[in-house]
Write a protein that holds these residues in place. Structure first.
Motif, short mmCIF file in Angstrom:
data_model
loop_
_atom_site.label_atom_id
_atom_site.label_comp_id
_atom_site.label_asym_id
_atom_site.label_seq_id
_atom_site.Cartn_x
_atom_site.Cartn_y
_atom_site.Cartn_z
N LEU A 92 0.86 -1.19 0.00
CA LEU A 92 0.00 0.00 0.00
C LEU A 92 0.90 1.24 0.00
O LEU A 92 2.03 1.20 0.49
CB LEU A 92 -0.89 0.01 1.25
N LEU A 93 0.40 2.33 -0.55
CA LEU A 93 1.18 3.58 -0.55
C LEU A 93 0.98 4.29 0.78
O LEU A 93 -0.13 4.65 1.15
CB LEU A 93 0.74 4.48 -1.70
N ASN A 94 2.09 4.49 1.49
CA ASN A 94 1.99 5.02 2.84
C ASN A 94 1.55 6.47 2.90
O ASN A 94 1.08 6.93 3.93
CB ASN A 94 3.34 4.90 3.55
N ASP A 95 1.72 7.20 1.79
CA ASP A 95 1.39 8.62 1.83
C ASP A 95 -0.01 8.91 1.26
O ASP A 95 -0.33 10.04 0.97
CB ASP A 95 2.45 9.44 1.12
N ARG A 96 -0.80 7.88 1.09
CA ARG A 96 -2.18 8.07 0.62
C ARG A 96 -3.12 7.29 1.51
O ARG A 96 -2.78 6.21 1.98
CB ARG A 96 -2.34 7.53 -0.80
N HIS A 151 -10.72 6.94 5.18
CA HIS A 151 -9.79 8.06 5.25
C HIS A 151 -8.58 7.78 6.14
O HIS A 151 -7.83 8.69 6.46
CB HIS A 151 -10.53 9.31 5.72
N HIS A 152 -8.43 6.51 6.54
CA HIS A 152 -7.23 6.14 7.29
C HIS A 152 -6.05 5.97 6.35
O HIS A 152 -6.21 5.53 5.22
CB HIS A 152 -7.46 4.82 8.03
N PHE A 153 -4.86 6.33 6.85
CA PHE A 153 -3.66 6.02 6.10
C PHE A 153 -3.22 4.61 6.48
O PHE A 153 -3.59 4.12 7.55
CB PHE A 153 -2.56 7.04 6.42
N ASN A 204 4.35 0.61 -7.53
CA ASN A 204 2.95 0.24 -7.47
C ASN A 204 2.26 0.42 -8.80
O ASN A 204 1.52 -0.45 -9.25
CB ASN A 204 2.24 1.13 -6.44
N LYS A 245 -8.33 9.22 15.23
CA LYS A 245 -9.43 8.86 14.35
C LYS A 245 -10.36 7.83 15.00
O LYS A 245 -11.06 7.10 14.33
CB LYS A 245 -8.88 8.31 13.03
N ARG A 273 4.01 17.43 -1.77
CA ARG A 273 4.39 16.33 -0.87
C ARG A 273 5.87 16.38 -0.53
O ARG A 273 6.25 16.07 0.57
CB ARG A 273 4.07 14.98 -1.54
N ASN A 285 -5.55 4.84 -2.24
CA ASN A 285 -4.86 3.60 -2.59
C ASN A 285 -5.74 2.70 -3.46
O ASN A 285 -5.28 2.16 -4.46
CB ASN A 285 -4.48 2.83 -1.33
N GLN A 296 8.19 3.92 -4.37
CA GLN A 296 7.08 3.07 -3.97
C GLN A 296 5.88 3.27 -4.90
O GLN A 296 5.30 2.30 -5.41
CB GLN A 296 6.69 3.46 -2.54
N LEU A 297 5.58 4.54 -5.16
CA LEU A 297 4.45 4.85 -6.03
C LEU A 297 4.68 4.30 -7.43
O LEU A 297 3.80 3.66 -8.01
CB LEU A 297 4.25 6.36 -6.08
#
Ligand code: ATP
Ligand code: ATP
Ligand code: MG
Ligand code: MG
Lengths: 217, 294, 217, 294
Positions: free
Chosen positions: A89-93, A131-133, B205, C13, B18, A98, B201-202
């Motif tokens: 999973l992308l940690n910044d989204r 909406h959780h990361f 993916n 959250k 970002r 995702n 990472q992006l």
């Protein structure tokens, strides 16, 4: 359809898979078991063209795993939904971003994307984690988010690599049920797992890989 | 499809936000590099002007033989005027010379000596607009060949040196600009690569999901374009300020009166070139990054 | 010794744990089970002071989880070996470098570090993967590397969060056996797992957490 | 313990090698910033020298009253010599003036006029070494107060302007250097932050393992120190080259004869300052980063 003919592959640092022969027909639901380090993930990576076999012929949905170009690889992958062992999973989204990513890649219109994400989050039971990361999810929730991302584009083939590793027995059972439902709509499924008790007695074909060689159980 | 495009453009913008640190640094580097090249362009544009200024200040004094008549002198001066590289030639008659001497030395020689010892002369100004260097020796020789000339006086070496060195410098400009553009490209490539690494990472993916090359690369190219636009916005006032500041300094600290100018057309062309380079090198860097793992 | 007194904690959250009361004596081996998303990882993070309780008193090895300073936190953590659910291996270092890191932190001399790493790699069965990077390991191998890093410094407390998620039944069984051996030398162990069949019938205390509340089974 | 220290130093070195891109860019930025400040230091060091050059070229001509005797003139000149700000004062007797006039204008006035109209005069040179600005008006007034002086001639405004503007500029140097050092710190902080972000995973791991603050921070500080040392190695030849190049240009393109010099002592002090700033700001940035999550 996936067809392995005498496929061998070894990593630079050794080990891999040898002489795999396997045929997965369209719409089938197959399991792959084997001890840790036996080559399950390697086999899956071969299928989505992340690894190229050293020898043998591998055909996935009509594409040969040979002379790969970027566009060929991307065409094959567009048809495959993958649940990675480490989720990726992308940690910044957040979860929504995702899961919607594959639909943006496929060029869906935005309103349709929104509906689809909701739908697939409901299927895996994460509707209130939208909406959780990733780092705000429990291990099992991340795993289910990864599943949601794999099924959202309604692919013709689903590769699920140990998708129940962080799920409790009930959730694992439900996950297999969900995959069975999806399989009923014609989707081919290959699922790797350690949890033999979860999959036995379903009347579905089980392949076992051990030290890089395959046999049907 | 439209949603996809909007998505990609927004991704490019979000990329910048970002990674504020990387964006800031690349903006900074790009600005420095654009600024330097722009200054070279300005210098090049203005050397001509500076040369004109020097040529304008440069005078050749021609002294005619003692026995020459005013009429003949006039005709000789008009001959001199026609020599290539000469802008003006002004006749200074004996009476004029006397007056000038009086003005300068506060001594009326006529009164003192009882006669006017000063010869008929002419002041020759050089052409300012000649694009090729001016060959002083040639001009002097041409003036002398007009005839009836006693001697020719000129300040000599300075302008010759300037003309010579200007030509030498001019020949090197292409190398200099080429070198700077190379550095420019290196910087952009490095920036994009950093940006790529931080989004490994992006990208990974996206590849695994089956995204096309265009889908993966577009946000990076948009990012590059946006950053170069920002640096234009940042550099332009800086350029204007530097030129104005330089002019201020020159005006206040030297006897030199020429003012340099900013030619916005060449700067605009240069900005366009930077943009094209950015897009191309973003594309190349990003796609070479994609190849690392097929 | 670990003592939870009326501990409550909730994430920004929402969700978390409420009114936990738990006492783990020195040298005990306890299990923690519960469905996915029930709060097992949250409980462990409270123990290694990664989260600070909203209310209640939490004491770990004599340190109160309150007014935490950097040095206090680091003192507590030096005594704890953690197997994280997501492994947390450093991707840019090979197995040897990953596993030796805690010993460098503790200031061991280099030759001793070398021996210790070998020893613990042998314990988890990764002796020939020493120079592999994490992404060159299978899921299960990564999990075992994470275990090796936890046990190498011979901590007084081991927290293992779902350490068998990617292990096959045999390897899982061996892992619990290994932890039991370590426990016999006096190390306190708390292991969270979904695999009830693996831990039942061992005569060890099992705590169950459900929706953030704890009960002994 | 020794193994731990070696480990930390090696980690700092590996940090640089692992993130070649970031290291390269921070090296580049730091070099630019060090170069700029060094150039300001060089400029400041040399302004004095340039001023001396101008003062050396600057002459005041003092003309004495017509009826003065050579003896009295000699005593007046020795008085002038003692005025603060005056370096030399040379008496030019009537005969000398005649000779100089003849040399310059090729005209023997004595023969023409039958008498010597030129007055006794003196040429006054200004002190070159005065650190504070020279107050021309004051000196002129002092000279005039010596007595028996007809008039004092001086080129006037140029050196006055230069002295005035130098003082103005000198007052602004602290602000300028302060501003540059601020930018320097910002750059270092940003670099370290980038470096920290790219090693988030490592830092997080170390925190979870129970590493002390020192253990986590030392490699970053070593990294900062190494990068600043590398930029010193990079900037020093550039500095020497620029100074030499500037001298070459001045020598070839202008009539100005002063050469600027690189004062290595001040540069060394400045380098030391950069080092201290680097260590401090690395430490501050890194430890503020650690605080984000206790
Ligand atoms: N990139 C790599 N380079 C070298 N060896 C690798 C690499 N990836 C995997 N291996 C090795 O190949 C073997 C098979 O790995 P694979 O990931 O396919 O196992 P697996 O069946 O998925 O195991 P698990 O159930 O633990 O996930 C392992 O021994 C592993 O160490
Ligand atoms: N940082 C966070 N912010 C908000 N909510 C969080 C955060 N971390 C976890 N949660 C939520 O808290 C609940 C408990 O999470 P926890 O990770 O403790 O579950 P768990 O018992 O470890 O589950 P699993 O077996 O799936 O790992 C979950 O519903 C999760 O979504
Ligand atoms: Mg695997
Ligand atoms: Mg958990």
């Amino acid at each position: 359809m996936i067809e392995f003919k005498d496929i061998s592959f070894s990593y630079k640092k050794g080990k891999g898979v040898t002489n795999l022969n396997l045929k997965l027909g369209d719409g089938e639901f197959n399991f792959l078991i084997g001890p840790t380090g036996s080559g399950k993930t390697t086999l899956m990576r071969l299928i989505y063209f992340d690894l190229v076999p050293d020898s043998g012929t591998l055909i996935v949905n009509g594409f040969k795993s040979k002379n790969l170009s970027f566009s060929k690889t991307s065409k094959v992958r567009k048809e495959i939904g993958m649940v990675f062992q480490d989720y990726k999973l992308l940690n910044d989204r957040n979860v929504y971003d995702n899961i919607s990513l594959p639909l943006y890649v496929l060029g869906y219109p935005k309103n349709q994307i929104y509906d689809r994400v909701d739908e697939s989050l409901e299927l895996v039971g994460l509707q209130n984690k939208k909406h959780h990361f990733p780092d705000e999810l429990s291990g099992g929730e991340q795993q289910r988010a990864s599943l949601a991302r794999a099924i959202i584009k309604e692919p013709s083939l689903i590769l699920a690599d140990e998708p129940t590793g962080n799920l409790d027995p009930v959730a694992s059972f439900e996950l297999v049920r969900l995959l069975e439902t999806i399989n009923e709509t014609g989707t081919t499924i290959l699922m790797a797992t350690h949890n033999y008790s979860l999959i036995k007695g379903r009347g579905l074909p089980i392949y076992e890989i051990k030290d890089g060689t395959l046999k049907q159980r | 499809m439209i949603d996809k495009i909007i998505y990609l453009v927004l991704e490019g913008l979000k990329n910048i936000l970002r990674n504020k640190g990387t964006s800031f640094i690349s903006l900074f580097l790009l600005s420095i590099s654009i600024f330097t090249i722009s200054m070279i362009i300005v210098a090049n544009d203005n050397t001509q002007k500076v040369l004109q200024y020097f040529r304008g200040k440069y005078k050749i004094e021609v002294f005619f033989k003692d026995n020459i008549s005013d009429q003949r002198a006039t005709s000789l001066v008009s001959k001199i005027r026609k020599i290539s590289g000469v802008r003006t030639a002004t006749l200074i008659k004996k009476e004029d010379a006397l007056r000038i001497f009086k003005d300068q030395f506060d001594e009326d020689i006529l009164k003192v000596l009882g006669y006017n010892p000063l010869p008929v002369s002419a002041v020759v100004n050089l052409s300012r607009t000649k694009k090729s260097g001016i060959k002083i020796d040639q001009i002097i020789r041409n003036i002398k060949s007009v005839g009836s000339i006693e001697k020719v006086i000129y300040q000599g070496s300075l302008i010759k040196k300037i003309e010579k060195n200007y030509l030498r410098f001019k020949n090197k400009i292409p190398y200099l600009v080429g070198f700077m553009i190379l550095i420019n490209i290196l910087l952009i490539v490095n920036t994009i690569r950093l940006s790529l690494v931080s989004r490994k990472q992006l990208i990974n993916n996206l590849k695994l999901i089956g995204a096309s090359k265009t889908f993966i690369l577009t946000p990076f190219m948009i990012e590059g374009i946006l950053i170069s636009i920002f640096s234009f916005i940042f550099v332009t006032p800086l350029l204007i300020g530097t030129v104005e500041g330089f002019n201020y300094l020159v005006l206040n600290f030297s006897s030199f009166k020429a003012q340099i100018e900013l030619d916005f057309t060449s700067i605009m062309w240069f900005y366009l070139l930077v943009m094209v380079i950015t897009v191309l090198s973003s594309y190349r860097t990003a796609s070479s990054f994609l190849k690392i793992k097929a």
